[in-house]
Design a protein around this motif. Structure first.
Motif, PDB file in Angstrom:
ATOM      1  N   PHE A 104       0.880  -1.483  -0.145  1.00  0.00           N
ATOM      2  CA  PHE A 104      -0.191  -0.315  -0.177  1.00  0.00           C
ATOM      3  C   PHE A 104       1.122   1.057  -0.146  1.00  0.00           C
ATOM      4  N   GLN A 105       2.172   1.818  -1.154  1.00  0.00           N
ATOM      5  CA  GLN A 105       2.544   2.131  -0.985  1.00  0.00           C
ATOM      6  C   GLN A 105       2.491   3.790  -0.972  1.00  0.00           C
ATOM      7  N   SER A 106       1.497   3.459  -2.190  1.00  0.00           N
ATOM      8  CA  SER A 106       0.344   4.720  -2.924  1.00  0.00           C
ATOM      9  C   SER A 106      -0.391   5.730  -1.719  1.00  0.00           C
ATOM     10  N   ILE A 107      -0.341   5.134  -0.382  1.00  0.00           N
ATOM     11  CA  ILE A 107      -0.994   5.670   0.403  1.00  0.00           C
ATOM     12  C   ILE A 107       0.194   6.813   0.852  1.00  0.00           C
ATOM     13  N   PHE A 108       1.420   6.126   0.939  1.00  0.00           N
ATOM     14  CA  PHE A 108       2.527   6.849   1.396  1.00  0.00           C
ATOM     15  C   PHE A 108       3.126   7.912   0.158  1.00  0.00           C
ATOM     16  N   ILE A 109       3.029   7.551  -0.884  1.00  0.00           N
ATOM     17  CA  ILE A 109       3.206   8.730  -1.758  1.00  0.00           C
ATOM     18  C   ILE A 109       2.724   9.578  -2.376  1.00  0.00           C
ATOM     19  N   SER A 110       0.846   9.410  -2.321  1.00  0.00           N
ATOM     20  CA  SER A 110       0.358  10.293  -2.237  1.00  0.00           C
ATOM     21  C   SER A 110      -0.469  10.802  -1.573  1.00  0.00           C
ATOM     22  N   ASN A 111      -0.349  10.456  -0.148  1.00  0.00           N
ATOM     23  CA  ASN A 111      -1.190  10.976   0.854  1.00  0.00           C
ATOM     24  C   ASN A 111      -0.501  11.654   2.054  1.00  0.00           C
TER      25      ASN A 111
END
Length: 181
Positions: A133-140
């Motif tokens: 779930f790296q997208s949470i860290f990268i986008s949010n």
């Protein structure tokens, strides 16, 4: 407790560890809450008794989820800078507690803190590349991610500013003491 002396940069190690753990926990919480909300919305169950589950989820958990995802960046960076600001306040309030000889010890602490910050920053980069779930860290949480990836530089800057505040000769009172008066 009042007679014990301490060093100005003693809080830099908890700062590094707390920043790392807090951002990881916050990111995992965001991902989990988002997954739970999406599973309620996409469950295929339209009615649960007399309640329309999709509408109820959109009006309650959906609004909270949207707000958390939109403001996660701001919340995380405010949290990190609040820790830094608290270190500055502690250094200001305890500015006369540390003798000047501890300046050398503070420099050594900053060197060791830099080494720890490099390790934590590299660990965070490894975690970012391995979690699903790296997208949470990268986008949010992009500001918090940048903060943690730049943690060695920030650690040195915060340590030096803390030392400057702590060892500067800022008097506690504005009046000078004169003998006999």
């Amino acid at each position: 407790m009042k007679t014990k002396k301490g060093v100005a940069t003693a809080n830099i190690f908890p700062f590094i560890i707390l920043a790392f753990i807090a951002i990881l926990v916050f990111g995992i919480f965001l991902y989990t809450y988002n997954a739970i909300t999406n599973s309620f919305l996409n469950s295929g169950v339209e009615m649960a008794g007399q309640v329309n589950l999709t509408n109820a989820t959109q009006n309650t958990m959906g609004k909270i989820n949207t707000a958390m995802l939109n403001q996660a960046n701001l919340i995380s960076i405010i949290f990190l800078f609040a820790i830094v600001f608290a270190m500055f306040i502690i250094a200001y309030l305890t500015r006369d507690k540390s003798p000047a000889i501890f300046f050398v010890l503070d420099l050594l602490i900053i060197i060791f803190a830099y080494i720890l910050a490099v390790y934590i920053s590299n660990s965070y980069e490894t975690i970012l590349n391995s979690i699903p779930f790296q997208s949470i860290f990268i986008s949010n949480l992009n500001l918090a991610t940048t903060f943690l990836l730049q943690l060695p530089k920030i650690t040195v800057i915060v340590g030096v500013i803390t030392m400057i505040i702590s060892y500067s000769a800022i008097p506690k009172t504005k009046e000078e003491e004169v003998a006999g008066y």
